[in-house]
Design a protein around this motif. Sequence first.
Motif, PDB file in Angstrom:
ATOM      1  N   PRO A 240       7.313 -40.786 -25.374  1.00  0.00           N
ATOM      2  CA  PRO A 240       7.168 -42.152 -24.865  1.00  0.00           C
ATOM      3  C   PRO A 240       6.721 -43.077 -25.986  1.00  0.00           C
ATOM      4  CG  PRO A 240       6.200 -40.588 -23.333  1.00  0.00           C
ATOM      5  CD  PRO A 240       6.556 -39.807 -24.565  1.00  0.00           C
ATOM      6  N   SER A 241       7.283 -44.259 -26.044  1.00  0.00           N
ATOM      7  CA  SER A 241       7.050 -45.156 -27.178  1.00  0.00           C
ATOM      8  C   SER A 241       5.617 -45.653 -27.274  1.00  0.00           C
ATOM      9  CB  SER A 241       8.002 -46.358 -27.090  1.00  0.00           C
ATOM     10  OG  SER A 241       7.789 -47.068 -25.875  1.00  0.00           O
ATOM     11  N   ASP A 242       4.857 -45.554 -26.169  1.00  0.00           N
ATOM     12  CA  ASP A 242       3.496 -46.081 -26.190  1.00  0.00           C
ATOM     13  C   ASP A 242       2.425 -45.023 -26.416  1.00  0.00           C
ATOM     14  OD1 ASP A 242       3.842 -44.813 -23.778  1.00  0.00           O
ATOM     15  OD2 ASP A 242       3.140 -46.476 -22.528  1.00  0.00           O
ATOM     16  N   SER A 246      -1.666 -48.985 -30.032  1.00  0.00           N
ATOM     17  CA  SER A 246      -3.062 -49.285 -30.374  1.00  0.00           C
ATOM     18  C   SER A 246      -3.957 -49.435 -29.150  1.00  0.00           C
ATOM     19  CB  SER A 246      -3.130 -50.568 -31.201  1.00  0.00           C
ATOM     20  OG  SER A 246      -2.551 -51.653 -30.479  1.00  0.00           O
ATOM     21  N   ASP A 247      -3.378 -49.782 -27.976  1.00  0.00           N
ATOM     22  CA  ASP A 247      -4.216 -49.976 -26.791  1.00  0.00           C
ATOM     23  C   ASP A 247      -4.505 -48.675 -26.043  1.00  0.00           C
ATOM     24  OD1 ASP A 247      -1.842 -49.368 -25.523  1.00  0.00           O
ATOM     25  OD2 ASP A 247      -1.575 -51.342 -24.609  1.00  0.00           O
ATOM     26  N   ILE A 248      -4.001 -47.540 -26.522  1.00  0.00           N
ATOM     27  CA  ILE A 248      -4.220 -46.183 -25.998  1.00  0.00           C
ATOM     28  C   ILE A 248      -3.798 -46.010 -24.537  1.00  0.00           C
ATOM     29  CG2 ILE A 248      -6.125 -45.779 -27.610  1.00  0.00           C
ATOM     30  CD1 ILE A 248      -8.061 -45.912 -25.268  1.00  0.00           C
ATOM     31  N   LYS A 249      -3.174 -47.005 -23.940  1.00  0.00           N
ATOM     32  CA  LYS A 249      -2.765 -46.859 -22.547  1.00  0.00           C
ATOM     33  C   LYS A 249      -1.706 -45.770 -22.381  1.00  0.00           C
ATOM     34  CE  LYS A 249      -3.813 -51.606 -21.106  1.00  0.00           C
ATOM     35  NZ  LYS A 249      -3.245 -52.895 -20.637  1.00  0.00           N
ATOM     36  N   GLY A 250      -0.822 -45.656 -23.371  1.00  0.00           N
ATOM     37  CA  GLY A 250       0.220 -44.642 -23.283  1.00  0.00           C
ATOM     38  C   GLY A 250      -0.344 -43.232 -23.287  1.00  0.00           C
ATOM     39  N   THR A 251      -1.369 -43.007 -24.097  1.00  0.00           N
ATOM     40  CA  THR A 251      -2.013 -41.692 -24.142  1.00  0.00           C
ATOM     41  C   THR A 251      -2.708 -41.395 -22.814  1.00  0.00           C
ATOM     42  OG1 THR A 251      -2.369 -41.899 -26.521  1.00  0.00           O
ATOM     43  CG2 THR A 251      -3.700 -40.282 -25.367  1.00  0.00           C
TER      44      THR A 251
END
Length: 408
Positions: A240-242, A246-251
């Motif tokens: 996934p691209s996120d 930097s906002d760590i929401k994807g993780t």
Amino acid sequence: HRSTHRRQQWTRAAIARGWSSTMFSCVRCASARGENASEGDVRGVSSPSSSFSSMGETKDEYGFTISPSARHAGEPRMMTSASMSASDARFWARVREDTSVLREGGCWAKRAIRRGVPRDLRRDVWFECSGAKEMRENAPSVSYYQNLLLMKVDEKVTDQIELDLARTFPENENYERGNGATGEGGNDVLRRILFAYARHNRTTGYCQGMNYIAAFIWIVMGDEERAFWTFTALLDELLPSDVHASDIKGTISQYKILHKILDTQAPKIAKHLRAVDVDLVMIASKWLLCLFVESLPASTTARVLDCVLAEGEKVWFRVVIAMLKLYEREILACDNMPDVMVALKELYRHQTDADELLNAAFSLQLSKATIRGHRAAVQRDMVEEAERKAAARAAALSAISNRDAKKR
């Protein structure tokens, strides 16, 4: 290491070392790399390929130190050319003649890759299966990578990369030696790859953990530009691209999905983790941010990446869940979060049997549709949670404003 007594030993040892884990920080753990005494990831190519350093330490085929405890923990099964299945031998013979077979081979190629890529073919297999070759062919120019190296990088990005270069495999002689032809060390090559990616994908730029992934890919492939394109395909197309945003929401989102899958795939483990207040993103974010490079032994990591680069993010979920299910007894024996954290760290670093892990991973019933469904639900939940927090903040500010107005 499968006994409760051993788990308690790990816990005591970790406490004595003052070991701790910080959320979203991929702290270097050189001892977590390459504990396999044999060339477990080389199937149908050659015999074990370990060597001795100048300090008398045993190194694996990628230059990582093999810890004595892992050497005696139970070495993985090797497959020589004589024991490789006839169908796999024929398939890899065809790949040596034409790597496009990998893209056209369908299920046959997938099964062969899951059983293990011959080490001498790994560079070509990763480059082809990841889509990196096609990505390079479709680049704006044949000199795209070289052009990226001439562009300016944001100062904050360069500062963070420079900090992380010093943490990247300092005890790996292969990496430190780098390109023997030019005299450049691994950090010189890694700096160029990371700078180029930050210029290529300015939205993501750079995130801690990328350094380990890029460095490992380069160590395995031994070709700087191919490593760049493979790294880029992995981050931009396969994951996934996120994830590294930097906002760590994807993780956070990825681990929320993981916990939802655990509820159905391993309900006992999921229930126990909730009971001891464990959110895996808090104690094991580097499984994702470093893509197992700083967790599993090098030979096992290479085998896992064979499959990730060929099949995508679904393999990541499979491997994590398989590890938890393989060691369900050890996890259920943990009474608190520190015990879980230490046990998982040690279980991962001793997982030298890649066959055991991947067989367990691919025996799971997990579809892309299931992951998509969970992702949609998680994203809705995260949006609703953000709206609730925003409303609560607005209400609090309004209350403060009204109180101040009354005072006036």
